[in-house]
Write a protein that holds these residues in place. Structure first.
Motif, short mmCIF file in Angstrom:
data_model
loop_
_atom_site.label_atom_id
_atom_site.label_comp_id
_atom_site.label_asym_id
_atom_site.label_seq_id
_atom_site.Cartn_x
_atom_site.Cartn_y
_atom_site.Cartn_z
N MET A 134 0.84 -1.18 0.00
CA MET A 134 0.00 0.00 0.00
C MET A 134 0.89 1.25 0.00
O MET A 134 1.95 1.25 0.61
N ILE A 135 0.43 2.28 -0.70
CA ILE A 135 1.14 3.55 -0.69
C ILE A 135 0.17 4.67 -0.30
O ILE A 135 -1.04 4.57 -0.50
N ASN A 136 0.74 5.72 0.27
CA ASN A 136 0.00 6.92 0.64
C ASN A 136 0.47 8.05 -0.27
O ASN A 136 1.67 8.23 -0.47
N ARG A 137 -0.47 8.81 -0.78
CA ARG A 137 -0.13 9.90 -1.70
C ARG A 137 -0.71 11.21 -1.16
O ARG A 137 -1.88 11.30 -0.79
N LEU A 138 0.13 12.23 -1.13
CA LEU A 138 -0.25 13.56 -0.68
C LEU A 138 0.01 14.53 -1.82
O LEU A 138 1.11 14.56 -2.38
N VAL A 139 -1.01 15.30 -2.19
CA VAL A 139 -0.88 16.27 -3.27
C VAL A 139 -1.31 17.64 -2.75
O VAL A 139 -2.41 17.80 -2.22
N LYS A 140 -0.41 18.62 -2.88
CA LYS A 140 -0.69 20.00 -2.47
C LYS A 140 -1.08 20.81 -3.70
O LYS A 140 -0.39 20.78 -4.72
N MET A 141 -2.19 21.56 -3.56
CA MET A 141 -2.68 22.37 -4.67
C MET A 141 -3.05 23.75 -4.15
O MET A 141 -3.72 23.87 -3.13
N GLU A 142 -2.59 24.78 -4.86
CA GLU A 142 -2.96 26.16 -4.53
C GLU A 142 -3.75 26.71 -5.70
O GLU A 142 -3.33 26.63 -6.85
N PHE A 143 -4.91 27.30 -5.37
CA PHE A 143 -5.82 27.78 -6.38
C PHE A 143 -5.91 29.29 -6.39
O PHE A 143 -5.72 29.94 -5.35
N ALA A 144 -6.21 29.85 -7.55
CA ALA A 144 -6.52 31.28 -7.61
C ALA A 144 -7.72 31.50 -6.68
O ALA A 144 -8.65 30.69 -6.69
N PRO A 145 -7.68 32.53 -5.86
CA PRO A 145 -8.77 32.74 -4.90
C PRO A 145 -10.17 32.72 -5.52
O PRO A 145 -11.10 32.17 -4.94
N ASP A 146 -10.30 33.25 -6.71
CA ASP A 146 -11.61 33.26 -7.35
C ASP A 146 -11.99 31.93 -7.99
O ASP A 146 -13.08 31.78 -8.54
N LYS A 147 -11.09 30.94 -7.91
CA LYS A 147 -11.35 29.61 -8.48
C LYS A 147 -11.60 28.54 -7.41
O LYS A 147 -11.86 27.39 -7.74
N SER A 181 -3.04 28.46 -8.95
CA SER A 181 -2.28 29.71 -8.90
C SER A 181 -0.79 29.44 -8.72
O SER A 181 0.02 30.34 -8.79
N ALA A 182 -0.45 28.18 -8.44
CA ALA A 182 0.95 27.76 -8.26
C ALA A 182 1.08 26.32 -8.72
O ALA A 182 0.08 25.59 -8.80
N LYS A 183 2.30 25.92 -8.98
CA LYS A 183 2.55 24.56 -9.41
C LYS A 183 2.21 23.59 -8.27
O LYS A 183 2.61 23.81 -7.13
N PRO A 184 1.47 22.52 -8.56
CA PRO A 184 1.15 21.55 -7.51
C PRO A 184 2.38 20.73 -7.14
O PRO A 184 3.37 20.68 -7.89
N ALA A 185 2.32 20.10 -6.00
CA ALA A 185 3.41 19.21 -5.56
C ALA A 185 2.78 17.92 -5.05
O ALA A 185 1.72 17.94 -4.43
N ALA A 186 3.44 16.79 -5.33
CA ALA A 186 2.92 15.49 -4.92
C ALA A 186 4.03 14.66 -4.32
O ALA A 186 5.18 14.72 -4.77
N TRP A 187 3.67 13.91 -3.29
CA TRP A 187 4.62 13.04 -2.62
C TRP A 187 3.97 11.70 -2.31
O TRP A 187 2.80 11.64 -1.96
N THR A 188 4.77 10.65 -2.40
CA THR A 188 4.38 9.35 -1.86
C THR A 188 5.03 9.30 -0.48
O THR A 188 6.25 9.48 -0.37
N VAL A 189 4.22 9.10 0.55
CA VAL A 189 4.73 9.20 1.93
C VAL A 189 4.45 7.90 2.69
O VAL A 189 3.56 7.13 2.35
N THR A 190 5.25 7.70 3.74
CA THR A 190 5.07 6.56 4.62
C THR A 190 4.95 7.05 6.05
O THR A 190 5.41 8.16 6.39
N GLU A 191 4.35 6.25 6.87
CA GLU A 191 4.20 6.60 8.27
C GLU A 191 5.57 6.51 8.94
O GLU A 191 6.25 5.50 8.85
N ALA A 192 5.98 7.59 9.59
CA ALA A 192 7.31 7.66 10.19
C ALA A 192 7.34 7.05 11.59
O ALA A 192 8.38 6.55 12.03
N PHE A 193 6.22 7.13 12.29
CA PHE A 193 6.18 6.63 13.67
C PHE A 193 4.78 6.14 13.95
O PHE A 193 3.81 6.83 13.66
N LYS A 194 4.69 4.97 14.49
CA LYS A 194 3.39 4.42 14.83
C LYS A 194 3.31 4.26 16.33
O LYS A 194 4.14 3.61 16.93
N ALA A 195 2.34 4.92 16.94
CA ALA A 195 2.19 4.87 18.40
C ALA A 195 1.65 3.54 18.85
O ALA A 195 0.99 2.84 18.17
#
Length: 97
Positions: free
Chosen positions: A1-14, A83-97
């Motif tokens: 299994m993989i986890n994917r995080l994508v950051k997106m910034e939009f024009a305020p009017d969009k 309004s800006a270039k998006p960024a995407a990462w495949t992430v893993t859990e760093a610490f499990k309580a």
């Protein structure tokens, strides 16, 4: 299994256009083969920064989605709102309580 995080910034009017688009597409994405989970997160202080967090069965499943008509149509409608270039990462859990 993989986890994917994508950051997106939009024009305020969009921002509302993006909210409407995500509302229409989210169930299709959630039911795409290999998608185990999908959430939309918002950075409230900015008012225009959002993140998707998704879980996929495998890198192969994510790539199949990225090659699909669903992704191409959704991404084409989304990227014109940025309004800006998006960024995407495949992430893993760093610490499990």
């Amino acid at each position: 299994m993989i986890n994917r995080l994508v950051k997106m910034e939009f024009a305020p009017d969009k921002v509302n256009s993006f909210r409407e688009l995500f509302s229409r597409q989210q169930n299709l994405i959630r039911h795409f083969p290999g998608c185990l989970h999908l959430e939309l997160w918002e950075h409230p202080a900015s008012g225009n920064t959002f993140f998707t967090f998704s879980k996929w069965e495998s890198e192969t499943a994510l790539e199949a989605y990225r090659q699909s008509d669903l992704f191409r149509e959704t991404w084409a409608a989304t990227k014109v709102l940025f309004s800006a270039k998006p960024a995407a990462w495949t992430v893993t859990e760093a610490f499990k309580a």
